[in-house]
Structures are given as structure tokens and as C-alpha cells.
Scaffold this motif. Structure first.
Motif, PDB file in Angstrom:
ATOM      1  N   PHE A   3       6.885  64.564   6.980  1.00  0.00           N
ATOM      2  CA  PHE A   3       6.738  64.737   8.369  1.00  0.00           C
ATOM      3  C   PHE A   3       5.316  64.262   8.346  1.00  0.00           C
ATOM      4  O   PHE A   3       4.795  63.600   9.492  1.00  0.00           O
ATOM      5  N   TYR A   4       4.394  64.925   7.778  1.00  0.00           N
ATOM      6  CA  TYR A   4       2.891  64.781   8.046  1.00  0.00           C
ATOM      7  C   TYR A   4       2.436  63.346   7.685  1.00  0.00           C
ATOM      8  O   TYR A   4       1.384  62.974   8.238  1.00  0.00           O
ATOM      9  N   ASN A   5       2.987  62.529   6.781  1.00  0.00           N
ATOM     10  CA  ASN A   5       2.655  61.399   6.445  1.00  0.00           C
ATOM     11  C   ASN A   5       3.012  60.366   7.691  1.00  0.00           C
ATOM     12  O   ASN A   5       2.168  59.602   8.112  1.00  0.00           O
ATOM     13  N   VAL A  14       0.182  61.191  10.439  1.00  0.00           N
ATOM     14  CA  VAL A  14      -1.067  60.670   9.913  1.00  0.00           C
ATOM     15  C   VAL A  14      -0.908  59.333  10.350  1.00  0.00           C
ATOM     16  O   VAL A  14      -1.810  58.554  10.927  1.00  0.00           O
ATOM     17  N   ARG A  15       0.000  58.551  10.026  1.00  0.00           N
ATOM     18  CA  ARG A  15       0.453  57.224  10.328  1.00  0.00           C
ATOM     19  C   ARG A  15       0.409  56.940  11.859  1.00  0.00           C
ATOM     20  O   ARG A  15      -0.235  55.845  12.411  1.00  0.00           O
ATOM     21  N   GLY A  16       0.881  57.783  12.506  1.00  0.00           N
ATOM     22  CA  GLY A  16       0.826  57.613  14.056  1.00  0.00           C
ATOM     23  C   GLY A  16      -0.706  57.537  14.682  1.00  0.00           C
ATOM     24  O   GLY A  16      -1.248  56.890  15.474  1.00  0.00           O
ATOM     25  N   ALA A  17      -1.457  58.610  13.961  1.00  0.00           N
ATOM     26  CA  ALA A  17      -2.732  58.438  14.247  1.00  0.00           C
ATOM     27  C   ALA A  17      -3.611  57.290  13.686  1.00  0.00           C
ATOM     28  O   ALA A  17      -4.418  56.997  14.486  1.00  0.00           O
ATOM     29  N   VAL A  40      -3.115  70.014  15.442  1.00  0.00           N
ATOM     30  CA  VAL A  40      -1.740  69.442  15.167  1.00  0.00           C
ATOM     31  C   VAL A  40      -0.657  70.124  14.725  1.00  0.00           C
ATOM     32  O   VAL A  40      -0.855  70.774  13.761  1.00  0.00           O
ATOM     33  N   ASP A  41       0.522  69.896  15.270  1.00  0.00           N
ATOM     34  CA  ASP A  41       1.593  70.944  14.815  1.00  0.00           C
ATOM     35  C   ASP A  41       1.523  72.247  14.654  1.00  0.00           C
ATOM     36  O   ASP A  41       1.777  73.104  13.923  1.00  0.00           O
ATOM     37  N   ARG A  90       5.282  60.385  14.885  1.00  0.00           N
ATOM     38  CA  ARG A  90       4.396  59.345  15.101  1.00  0.00           C
ATOM     39  C   ARG A  90       3.530  59.697  16.462  1.00  0.00           C
ATOM     40  O   ARG A  90       2.209  59.443  16.650  1.00  0.00           O
ATOM     41  N   MET A  91       4.454  60.090  17.540  1.00  0.00           N
ATOM     42  CA  MET A  91       3.713  60.280  18.636  1.00  0.00           C
ATOM     43  C   MET A  91       2.814  61.593  18.878  1.00  0.00           C
ATOM     44  O   MET A  91       1.691  61.398  19.360  1.00  0.00           O
TER      45      MET A  91
END
Length: 335
Positions: free
Chosen positions: A74-76, A79-82, A145-146, A297-298
Motif C-alpha cells: 500500500f505504501y509503495n 509513494v509511486r503516486g507521489a 499522509v494516511d 496512488r491518488m
């Protein structure tokens, strides 16, 4: 030793100022000087330190991102979205995984403050509010975040975890489950307590009696989920719950692994399992896992966009962006 701008000037037979002008304002330098400097750069293999140049100008091209569990897909994805959004703005992400360790969290925060990043994104584990206020006093924009900012002191991007917990347990009740266990921990994590609060609300508001117990775990990992599953199997059969709501998908996958191994328990016939996050592995499990989806990702893209906006306008008012969760139903709860 790295080649410096002075080395280039010496090789080209010009001043350091001329080399600087060739690099930054070539239109102000004679064609002969541009050629000599360019040749010296090529011969020496000089690479300009663009990050340092922008830092001296007060414009950092990096954003720090601290997450509490780098092993969680989930966190990966967050980060990919960011990173996707950062690329559009010519920004690089500096990433730190605290692994739910407050001391590591402090190390990364200290490092990113020393680096004078343009902004900080953080999925916090410990109590870091004092440190985050020091970031703000240093002019570094910060976004949670989250994690919802309860006092609205900082901007945040999250999913409504209370609503997600309620969705999960309401779904289990609708499938006829009445002895439900919430599996999760540690309980100093806001995400865990919020999901449990939603689960309790759903159980309390059910039209029929629903018993909700709590099975605590030390972490939200596959290993902890498997250990919790083994503890359930060690009980007399009459004391087994008929449904499990895990506070994330990794725990749910561990539960699934231990409970179905060797045909010890049938999922969902004897016990239904639902997780939280809807990571890619959920749909690919031996028994596809129902879950509460977060738009990972959003979340990352939105957080990066907000931190850049706040970095550009220090007077901006903190805002709380909360995405609704989505129930994703698969075979682990409906057969």
C-alpha cells in the motif's frame, strides 16, 4: 576527487566567473569562451551540482517522504503516486522507511530538515508533532499522509478509516456472520484504532446481536497474521469466530495462509476474512481476499500536489482531504 568548476576554468584558461556564465548565461559569453569551456568540461568529465545550485538559490528540488512500513505494498503505491506527480514538476522524492521505529523516524526527519527539502510528506508512526512544527518554522511545508490531522494543524490526505471499518463489518453481518473478530495492532497507530472504532459502530448498530472481539497483534505483517490464525486454531472449535476483519491486507493474508493450510478451516464456509487496503496480492490470493480499497496512488499524487502548493504559499490554510473507502467483495467472504 570530483572535478570542480575551478578545474574547468584552469583547463579552459578562463576565470571561474566565465565558466559560471557559460553554464548559466551562455548568451553573455563569447563563442570562443563557450567552445573552450565546453571542451574542458568534456575532457574533465565535469558534472554540475544542479541541486546545490538551486539550494543556494533557495529553491530545493527534493521532497522528503517518510512512511511507517516500507514492506507494505500500500505504501509503495502511495509513494509511486507521489513520484508520478513529482516528475511532472521536476521534483525528486527522497524516501525513508521507519519500519514502525520512532528512533528511525527521528533520524529521517532530522536528515530531511538538514537537507532543507522543499516539502515533507509523512505517514507518521510516533508522536512527531513537535518535530513537524519545527519543519514549519524552518519554512518547510508538511503534509500528513494516511493520517487525519485531528487538530487541523497540518494538511493531511487520508481515507476515512472509521467508515472503512464500518463497511467491512457491515458486509460481514450482511453475509450472516455474528461472531466477528477484529485482528490488528499495535493500538498506538491511529489507522488501527480508527478501523476498530468503525467495526465497533457497525456491530453496535446491527439489527441483531453481533459479538465483536479483538485479537491484538504486535505489527501489521503477514507473520503476525499467521500467528494470530494459529492462536484461533488452538481454541476449541466452539470458540472459533465465524468472521475476521484484519486491519490491513498483510494481516489478512497471513490469517488466510494459516487457517486454510492443510484444510484446517474452510474459507469462507467456516470463517470469512476481509482485509483493508486492497493491495495487488489480495486478488491473487489462494482464496481471493475481500478488502476495503484505498485509492493509494491518488493519495500520493494529492499529497505531493498540496505540499508543493503550500511550499509556494506559506500563508495557505491547512486542509484535510479525506477520500471515501470502497468495499471490494471477493471469495473470502462470499464463496
Amino acid at each position: 576527487m570530483p572535478v570542480s568548476i575551478r578545474d574547468v576554468a584552469l583547463r579552459a584558461g578562463v576565470s571561474v566567473g566565465t565558466v559560471s556564465n557559460v553554464l548559466n548565461r551562455p548568451e553573455e559569453v563569447s563563442a570562443d569562451s563557450v567552445q573552450r569551456v565546453s571542451q574542458a568540461i568534456e575532457e574533465l568529465g565535469y558534472v554540475r551540482n544542479d541541486a546545490a545550485r538551486k539550494l543556494r538559490a533557495g529553491i530545493s528540488t527534493t521532497v522528503g517522504f517518510v512512511v511507517l512500513d516500507g514492506q507494505n505494498p500500500f505504501y509503495n503505491d502511495v509513494v509511486r503516486g507521489a513520484e508520478d506527480e513529482a516528475t511532472r514538476h521536476g521534483i525528486a522524492i527522497l524516501y525513508g522507511n521507519t519500519d514502525e521505529d520512532p528512533s528511525r523516524e527521528k533520524i529521517y526527519l532530522d536528515l530531511f530538515r538538514e537537507q532543507q527539502v522543499r516539502g515533507l510528506l509523512i505517514a507518521p508512526y510516533g508522536d512527531v508533532m513537535t518535530q513537524l512544527r519545527s519543519f514549519r518554522s524552518s519554512g518547510i511545508a508538511t503534509v500528513l499522509v494516511d493520517r487525519f490531522s485531528a487538530d487541523s494543524d497540518f494538511s493531511s490526505v487520508s481515507v476515512d478509516s472509521v467508515a472503512g471499518g464500518r463497511l467491512a463489518v457491515e458486509h460481514l453481518i450482511e453475509t450472516g456472520r455474528r461472531r466477528i473478530a477484529f485482528v490488528g495492532g499495535p493500538f498506538d497507530m491511529r489507522q488501527v484504532t480508527d478501523r476498530l472504532a468503525g467495526a465497533r459502530a457497525a456491530a453496535e448498530n446491527a439489527a441483531t446481536r453481533v459479538d465483536l472481539e479483538v485479537i491484538a497483534t504486535a505489527a501489521m505483517t503477514v507473520e503476525e497474521g499467521a500467528a494470530a490464525g494459529n492462536r484461533i486454531l488452538a481454541r476449541p472449535r466452539r470458540e472459533w469466530p465465524d468472521a475476521l476483519f484484519a486491519s490491513n491486507d498483510l494481516l489478512a493474508l497471513g490469517l488466510l495462509q494459516s487457517l486454510v493450510s492443510g484444510g484446517r478451516m474452510l474459507v469462507p464456509n467456516e470463517i470469512a476474512i476481509i482485509g483493508f487496503d486492497d493491495i495487488p496480492f489480495a486478488a491473487a490470493a489462494a482464496v481471493p481476499l475481500s478488502s476495503i480499497r484505498q485509492p493509494s496512488r491518488m493519495i500520493g499524487r494529492t499529497a505531493l500536489r498540496i505540499v508543493l502548493e503550500e511550499a509556494a504559499d506559506v500563508a495557505s490554510i491547512p486542509r484535510q482531504t479525506v477520500f471515501p473507502p470502497e468495499l471490494v467483495i471477493r471469495r473470502s467472504t462470499t464463496g
